[in-house]
Write a protein that holds these residues in place. Structure first.
Motif, short mmCIF file in Angstrom:
data_model
loop_
_atom_site.label_atom_id
_atom_site.label_comp_id
_atom_site.label_asym_id
_atom_site.label_seq_id
_atom_site.Cartn_x
_atom_site.Cartn_y
_atom_site.Cartn_z
N PHE A 352 -44.22 45.85 108.69
CA PHE A 352 -43.30 46.63 109.50
C PHE A 352 -42.67 45.68 110.53
O PHE A 352 -43.41 45.00 111.25
CB PHE A 352 -44.05 47.75 110.25
CG PHE A 352 -44.68 48.77 109.34
CD1 PHE A 352 -43.91 49.77 108.76
CD2 PHE A 352 -46.05 48.74 109.07
CE1 PHE A 352 -44.50 50.73 107.92
CE2 PHE A 352 -46.64 49.68 108.23
CZ PHE A 352 -45.86 50.68 107.66
N SER A 353 -41.37 45.60 110.58
CA SER A 353 -40.74 44.76 111.61
C SER A 353 -39.71 45.59 112.36
O SER A 353 -38.77 46.13 111.78
CB SER A 353 -40.13 43.51 110.97
OG SER A 353 -39.35 43.81 109.83
N LEU A 354 -39.94 45.71 113.66
CA LEU A 354 -39.22 46.68 114.49
C LEU A 354 -38.05 46.04 115.24
O LEU A 354 -37.90 44.82 115.27
CB LEU A 354 -40.18 47.30 115.51
CG LEU A 354 -41.53 47.80 114.98
CD1 LEU A 354 -42.31 48.46 116.10
CD2 LEU A 354 -41.36 48.76 113.81
N SER A 355 -37.23 46.91 115.82
CA SER A 355 -36.17 46.45 116.72
C SER A 355 -36.09 47.45 117.88
O SER A 355 -36.79 48.46 117.87
CB SER A 355 -34.82 46.41 116.00
OG SER A 355 -34.27 47.71 115.93
N HIS A 356 -35.22 47.16 118.85
CA HIS A 356 -35.11 48.08 119.99
C HIS A 356 -34.44 49.40 119.61
O HIS A 356 -34.37 50.30 120.43
CB HIS A 356 -34.38 47.40 121.15
CG HIS A 356 -32.97 47.03 120.84
ND1 HIS A 356 -32.64 45.87 120.16
CD2 HIS A 356 -31.80 47.66 121.09
CE1 HIS A 356 -31.33 45.82 120.02
NE2 HIS A 356 -30.79 46.87 120.58
N TYR A 357 -33.99 49.52 118.37
CA TYR A 357 -33.44 50.80 117.92
C TYR A 357 -34.54 51.77 117.49
O TYR A 357 -34.28 52.95 117.28
CB TYR A 357 -32.46 50.60 116.75
CG TYR A 357 -31.20 49.87 117.14
CD1 TYR A 357 -30.26 50.46 117.98
CD2 TYR A 357 -30.94 48.58 116.67
CE1 TYR A 357 -29.09 49.79 118.35
CE2 TYR A 357 -29.78 47.90 117.02
CZ TYR A 357 -28.86 48.51 117.86
OH TYR A 357 -27.73 47.84 118.21
N ASN A 358 -35.76 51.28 117.31
CA ASN A 358 -36.85 52.17 116.88
C ASN A 358 -37.39 53.00 118.06
O ASN A 358 -37.23 52.62 119.21
CB ASN A 358 -38.00 51.35 116.26
CG ASN A 358 -37.63 50.78 114.92
OD1 ASN A 358 -37.62 49.56 114.74
ND2 ASN A 358 -37.33 51.63 113.97
N THR A 359 -38.02 54.13 117.69
CA THR A 359 -38.57 55.01 118.73
C THR A 359 -40.04 55.32 118.45
O THR A 359 -40.53 55.11 117.32
CB THR A 359 -37.83 56.37 118.73
OG1 THR A 359 -38.04 56.99 117.44
CG2 THR A 359 -36.34 56.20 118.97
#
Ligand SMILES: *Cc1c(COP(=O)(O)O)cnc(C)c1O
Length: 390
Positions: A352-359
């Motif tokens: 899983f690789s996240l960004s600041h668009y995730n909540t």
């Protein structure tokens, strides 16, 4: 389509601000930045600004920035520059866990061009064996190339320390910073690297634009021979629209670096701890103390990554597995194999690789989907009995 996108180490959404910045240059402003009239000037000025924005992100000078077509081109250009500049040196060093853009190029140079190549090993946590790297350095070494952070596990390599050693020995040092950019602080002056690669589509710019930073003073041999563009180091009319977009993306990456290391890190840690606590037979791959803040590589015993991905896909959740899917095989990736991750959990690895668009709400949906998914797959698995792996 409404998706939960957690595959940001593979590619990222182009930021709205970036799209806005680029739009006029698809249409109205189509001039060639090299032309003499004012119409092309407008584009030229924007490119100059973009070069500054990129330079600011990594603390370089604008003259040290070469725009390329992707991270892969930057990586190839760096290695080719080293072997062209030092034709008498026939030894190359890198690590065992590099991206194919370096790994396969090194193998090609070994198999077809007679180079001696050292792939430096890592330990079970994906940490570099720096002593083995130092021991391999010799007068015959043309370049050391080391990724700043790993795309699968997020493990960060001691780039600054290796750069110092390489400089002491007079060996060129290149770093593939494609994954590190925008996630941790990159300062080329402080680190003292000779060359550095980055890629637009990993930092919310479009695909097909990259950068090679080349330190002032290194006589970089041109690799696309043509016009005067990029100071004669890479000919060809500039990819104006994407360069302008990349400039904006670099500005945003600087602004969001703090967010990445607070909110995004917290989201990742939240997802990680819920998965570890609520699903038995689960383990994290890579050094948890020294990782990119957005990356989670997690193995589920006795199931197959591809099956997990298929079931996640039905819920609109995008992630990656830990297999060597690029080569069409279901073997664990070269990164997990190099780390000696046990076969039965390497098989069931998801990144899983996240960004600041995730909540946080998305993280909850992922966990609520993963619990029955893993349970269902384990009921069918011959390797799972009585609540544990056999
Ligand atoms: C994605 C990636 C690349 C390749 O970049 P492209 O722009 O897709 O060619 C190189 N190195 C690493 C570590 C990457 O994650």
């Amino acid at each position: 389509m409404d998706v939960i996108y957690t595959d940001n180490n593979a590619t990222t959404k182009v930021a709205d601000e970036v799209i806005q910045e680029m739009m006029p240059f698809f249409g109205e402003f189509y001039g060639n930045p090299s032309s003499m009239y004012t119409f092309g000037d407008e584009v030229g000025k924007k490119i100059t600004r973009a070069r500054q924005q990129v330079a600011d992100l990594i603390n370089a000078d604008p003259g040290e920035i070469i725009f390329t077509s992707c991270g892969t081109e930057s990586d190839n250009a760096a290695i080719n520059a080293a072997i062209t500049a030092f034709p008498e040196k026939k030894h190359l060093i890198t690590s065992v866990v590099e991206h194919p853009a370096i790994k396969n190029l090194y193998s090609y140079l070994a198999d077809k061009k007679g180079y001696e190549v050292t792939f430096v090993p890592v330990d079970k946590k994906g940490r570099l064996d720096t002593q083995a790297l130092y021991d391999a350095m010799s007068e015959n070494t043309a370049i050391v190339s080391l990724m700043w952070a790993n795309n699968e596990t997020g493990v960060i390599f001691p780039v600054e320390e290796v750069a110092v050693k390489a400089r002491e020995k007079g060996i060129l040092f290149h770093t593939d910073a494609v994954q590190a950019t925008g996630k941790i602080d990159i300062d080329v002056k402080k680190t003292g690297v000779d060359m550095l690669s980055l890629s637009g589509h990993k930092i919310h710019a479009p695909k097909g634009i990259g950068v090679l930073y080349v330190k002032q003073g290194f006589k970089f041999p041109p690799f696309l021979i043509g016009g005067h563009q990029e100071d004669g180091r890479r000919g060809g009319t500039e990819n104006t629209v994407s360069i302008i977009g990349l400039g904006k993306a670099c500005e945003l990456a600087r602004e969001n670096l703090e967010l990445m290391n607070t909110e995004v890190r917290e989201l990742r840690d939240y997802l990680e701890s819920r998965l570890l606590e609520e699903i038995p037979g689960t383990s994290v791959n890579g050094d948890r103390d020294n990782r990119l803040p957005n990356t989670l590589s997690i193995g589920f015993d006795a199931v197959e990554g591809e099956s997990i991905l298929m079931l996640l896909d039905r819920k609109g959740i995008c992630a990656s597995s830990g297999s060597a899917c690029t080569s069409g095989s279901l073997d664990p990736s070269h990164v997990l194999m190099a780390m000696d991750v046990p076969f039965k959990s390497a098989h069931g690895t998801i990144r899983f690789s996240l960004s600041h668009y995730n909540t946080k709400a998305e993280m909850d949906i992922i966990v609520e989907t993963m619990i029955p998914t893993i349970d269902k797959l384990r009921q069918m698995s011959p390797f799972w009995k009585d609540g544990k792996m056999v």
